[in-house]
Design a protein around this motif. Structure first.
Motif, PDB file in Angstrom:
ATOM      1  N   LYS A  11       3.711  -1.894  -0.776  1.00 33.47           N
ATOM      2  CA  LYS A  11       4.340  -1.601   0.500  1.00 33.47           C
ATOM      3  C   LYS A  11       5.974  -1.960   0.685  1.00 33.47           C
ATOM      4  O   LYS A  11       6.380  -1.894  -0.315  1.00 33.47           O
ATOM      5  CB  LYS A  11       3.672  -2.385   1.778  1.00 33.47           C
ATOM      6  N   GLU A 165      -9.744   4.660   2.388  1.00 30.45           N
ATOM      7  CA  GLU A 165      -9.472   3.693   2.998  1.00 30.45           C
ATOM      8  C   GLU A 165      -9.431   3.815   4.585  1.00 30.45           C
ATOM      9  O   GLU A 165      -8.628   4.312   5.198  1.00 30.45           O
ATOM     10  CB  GLU A 165      -7.518   3.678   3.172  1.00 30.45           C
ATOM     11  N   GLY A 171      -4.911  -3.917   6.247  1.00 32.70           N
ATOM     12  CA  GLY A 171      -3.856  -4.845   7.089  1.00 32.70           C
ATOM     13  C   GLY A 171      -4.427  -5.623   8.217  1.00 32.70           C
ATOM     14  O   GLY A 171      -3.708  -6.526   9.038  1.00 32.70           O
TER      15      GLY A 171
HETATM   16  C1  PEP Z   1      -3.142  -0.621   1.689  1.00 32.67           C
HETATM   17  O1  PEP Z   1      -1.817  -0.838   1.998  1.00 32.67           O
HETATM   18  O2  PEP Z   1      -3.573   0.388   1.199  1.00 32.67           O
HETATM   19  C2  PEP Z   1      -4.159  -1.598   2.074  1.00 32.67           C
HETATM   20  C3  PEP Z   1      -5.529  -1.386   1.764  1.00 32.67           C
HETATM   21  O3  PEP Z   1      -3.695  -2.685   2.628  1.00 32.67           O
HETATM   22  P1  PEP Z   1      -4.543  -3.988   2.932  1.00 32.67           P
HETATM   23  O4  PEP Z   1      -5.281  -4.382   1.642  1.00 32.67           O
HETATM   24  O5  PEP Z   1      -3.483  -5.045   3.200  1.00 32.67           O
HETATM   25  O6  PEP Z   1      -5.389  -3.927   3.960  1.00 32.67           O
END
Ligand code: PEP
Length: 249
Positions: A11, A165, A171
């Motif tokens: 990120k 996801e 997050g």
């Molecule tokens: C992502 O940024 O794709 C993600 C899954 O973030 P996190 O692991 O922090 O939930």
């Protein structure tokens, strides 16, 4: 043998100097795996220096975003040719933060996926439902619509990875239970089998992403249809990323 893929999405974290220190330490501590690939996706400003450091390592380099034109008057954008030229192999397309904060639509993501592959890189297509959609029982409907729209008119499916996801797990510290992720992965694989064919669907890498950490990686990777993970927060610290890479099934 289909290799798994452990991908880190940095990120908007780490300056070039911090990135270099991190990657040097990662290379020093990375075991020699035959059955898994490790991919890091740093911010744009760190891509070039990292590409120079990892040249003789097994690490793979990815970008977090791209524009769908080769060049032109597109202030602030980065072209696929620029990424390919410095050794980027993967590009994340349609991350939920791009969709929800920056207004990327399935149509824009479709153009990005096509352009990335046309340029000779692999696209990691992100899909996933929001909490209210899951609560309304719309998970499969949302995922199906995203997959179909983002892949419309696209036939080089061997060149993509799909990352499931769920937005409510990104997050937030709330990970999907392994069986919850597995049922969506099975759904995606069946959908790809219907749109393309069974062989392609079986070889497709489907990643899970959403609060993956050292404490839950082994359980997630035990699921048959989870071929790897896309990690955000937990990939920024060397010890936790190394433990995730070193998952045991
Ligand atoms: C992502 O940024 O794709 C993600 C899954 O973030 P996190 O692991 O922090 O939930």
């Amino acid at each position: 043998m289909k290799k798994s893929l452990i991908a880190g999405n940095w990120k908007m974290y780490k300056t070039p100097k911090e990135s270099i220190e991190f990657v040097n330490s990662l290379i020093k501590n990375l075991k020699d795996y035959e059955d898994r690939d490790v991919l890091i996706c740093p911010p744009f400003t760190s891509l070039y220096p990292i590409s120079q450091i990892i040249k003789n390592s097994k690490l793979k380099l990815g970008a977090q975003n791209v524009y769908f034109e080769n060049e032109g008057a597109f202030t602030g954008e980065i072209s696929p040719i620029m990424l390919k030229d410095i050794g980027v192999e993967y590009v994340i397309c349609g991350h939920s933060e791009r969709r929800n904060i920056f207004g990327e639509t399935d149509e824009i993501i479709n153009k990005k996926v096509k352009k990335v592959v046309e340029t000779g890189m692999k696209a990691i297509l992100c899909v996933g439902e929001k909490l209210e959609e899951r609560e309304k029982g719309e998970t499969f409907k949302v995922v199906e619509s995203q997959v179909k729209k983002c892949l419309e008119g696209f036939d080089k499916i061997e060149e993509i990875v799909i990352a499931y996801e769920p937005v409510w797990a990104i997050g937030t510290g709330k990970t999907a239970q392994p069986h919850q992720a597995e049922e969506v992965h099975i759904f995606i694989r069946e959908l790809i089998s219907k749109i393309y064919n069974k062989d392609i669907a079986e070889n497709l890498i489907i990643l899970y992403g959403g609060s993956v950490k050292p404490e839950n990686i082994d359980q997630l990777m035990k699921e048959k249809n989870i071929d790897g993970v896309l990690v955000g927060g937990a990939c920024l610290k060397i010890d936790s990323f190394l433990r995730i890479i070193d998952y045991r099934r």
